[in-house]
Design an enzyme around this catalytic site. Structure first.
Site, PDB file in Angstrom:
ATOM      1  N   HIS A 293       0.869  -1.158   0.231  1.00  0.00           N
ATOM      2  CA  HIS A 293       0.165   0.045   0.034  1.00  0.00           C
ATOM      3  C   HIS A 293       0.940   0.976   0.303  1.00  0.00           C
ATOM      4  O   HIS A 293       2.175   1.069   1.264  1.00  0.00           O
ATOM      5  CB  HIS A 293      -1.542  -0.086   0.877  1.00  0.00           C
ATOM      6  CG  HIS A 293      -2.216   0.817   1.008  1.00  0.00           C
ATOM      7  ND1 HIS A 293      -1.625   2.233   1.064  1.00  0.00           N
ATOM      8  CD2 HIS A 293      -3.426   0.660   0.739  1.00  0.00           C
ATOM      9  CE1 HIS A 293      -2.900   3.175   1.164  1.00  0.00           C
ATOM     10  NE2 HIS A 293      -3.821   2.371   0.935  1.00  0.00           N
TER      11      HIS A 293
ATOM     12  N   GLY B 195      -8.416   8.714   0.007  1.00  0.00           N
ATOM     13  CA  GLY B 195      -8.412   9.431   1.114  1.00  0.00           C
ATOM     14  C   GLY B 195      -8.559  10.866   0.822  1.00  0.00           C
ATOM     15  O   GLY B 195      -8.786  11.489   1.558  1.00  0.00           O
TER      16      GLY B 195
ATOM     17  N   GLU C 129      -3.859   1.717  -7.359  1.00  0.00           N
ATOM     18  CA  GLU C 129      -3.887   2.839  -5.813  1.00  0.00           C
ATOM     19  C   GLU C 129      -3.867   4.363  -6.819  1.00  0.00           C
ATOM     20  O   GLU C 129      -2.634   4.423  -6.366  1.00  0.00           O
ATOM     21  CB  GLU C 129      -4.520   2.873  -4.681  1.00  0.00           C
ATOM     22  CG  GLU C 129      -5.394   1.395  -4.405  1.00  0.00           C
ATOM     23  CD  GLU C 129      -5.483   1.116  -2.718  1.00  0.00           C
ATOM     24  OE1 GLU C 129      -4.655   2.471  -1.759  1.00  0.00           O
ATOM     25  OE2 GLU C 129      -6.586   0.626  -2.060  1.00  0.00           O
TER      26      GLU C 129
HETATM   27  P1  PGA Z   1      -9.748   5.340   0.624  1.00  0.00           P
HETATM   28  O1  PGA Z   1      -8.472   4.880   0.840  1.00  0.00           O
HETATM   29  O2  PGA Z   1     -11.150   4.974   0.104  1.00  0.00           O
HETATM   30  O3  PGA Z   1      -9.554   6.693   2.044  1.00  0.00           O
HETATM   31  O4  PGA Z   1     -10.027   6.211  -0.255  1.00  0.00           O
HETATM   32  C1  PGA Z   1      -8.307   3.594   0.247  1.00  0.00           C
HETATM   33  C2  PGA Z   1      -7.129   2.324   0.049  1.00  0.00           C
HETATM   34  O5  PGA Z   1      -6.374   3.575   0.793  1.00  0.00           O
HETATM   35  O6  PGA Z   1      -6.938   1.275  -0.257  1.00  0.00           O
END
Ligand code: PGA
Length: 219
Positions: A95, A150, A144
């Site tokens: 991640h 976020g 991602e």
């Molecule tokens: P988010 O994060 O849904 O808060 O944007 C996704 C992630 O980091 O896996």
């Protein structure tokens, strides 16, 4: 394969919070059988979550948020794949928070993916774009983009699909998920893309009602 919805709780929730979430969401999951939900709580929550899911029979798979790159031994604080075996089916690896905040390298991501697979856990490798290396043998990849995590500013479904297609051009056998500000308004648009087979959701999963709304959007 049913679309995969991976729920990443990150560093959130106490034992009490996680049990409340399961109580509210668990009994409802039968009615969303078109998708497969994989919950990734923190390590400390995993035993109680696994026990609760098993005894209630909720249709929920479990995953870990990371795993050690080493087998075990004198490595204070590490959690090994062999400890997770039997408790989770999936492990998130690489991640961007692991990479950018904790300095995880491509080499460690590779070692983690190999060790997860060795112990029968399915690695889900998170990539920031089509250039991020994907370890050999990995079948599940989540795109991602850092700007979307976020922030409430998701990538466009069209661009996410293009990235997924570019990744598949290089690695034809991988399955691609999208993560980054997925919410009830956009989840279906991502899942409608031909090269996207699921999503990773953090913020929109934390409050049970919000997560159920997200699943409702897929009905
Ligand atoms: P988010 O994060 O849904 O808060 O944007 C996704 C992630 O980091 O896996």
């Amino acid at each position: 394969m049913r679309p995969l919805i991976i729920v990443n709780w990150k560093c959130n929730k106490t034992t009490q919070d996680s049990l409340e979430w399961l109580q509210k969401v668990g009994p409802r999951l039968e009615s969303y059988s078109k998708v497969e939900v994989v919950l990734c709580p923190s390590f400390v929550l995993l035993p109680v979550v696994a026990q609760t899911v098993r005894s209630a029979g909720y249709p929920l798979r479990l995953g870990a948020q990371t795993v050690s790159s080493i087998e075990g031994g004198a490595y204070t604080g590490e959690v090994s794949a062999i400890m997770l075996k039997g408790m989770v089916d999936y492990v998130l690896i690489g991640h961007s928070e692991r990479r950018d905040v904790f300095g995880e390298t491509d080499q460690q991501v590779d070692q983690k993916a190999q060790i997860a697979a060795k112990y029968g856990l399915m690695p889900v490798v998170l990539v920031q774009g089509e250039q991020t290396p994907i370890p050999e043998g990995v079948k599940l990849v989540a795109y991602e983009p850092v700007f979307a995590i976020g922030t409430g500013k998701a990538d466009t479904p069209d661009n996410a699909n293009k990235v997924a297609q570019a990744v598949k051009n290089k690695r034809p056998n991988v399955i691609i998920l999208y993560g980054g500000s997925v919410n009830p308004d956009n989840i279906k648009l991502f899942l409608d893309q031909p090269h996207i087979s699921g999503t990773v959701v953090a913020t929109a999963s934390l409050v049970p009602q919000n997560f159920l709304e997200l699943l409702d959007a897929l009905r």
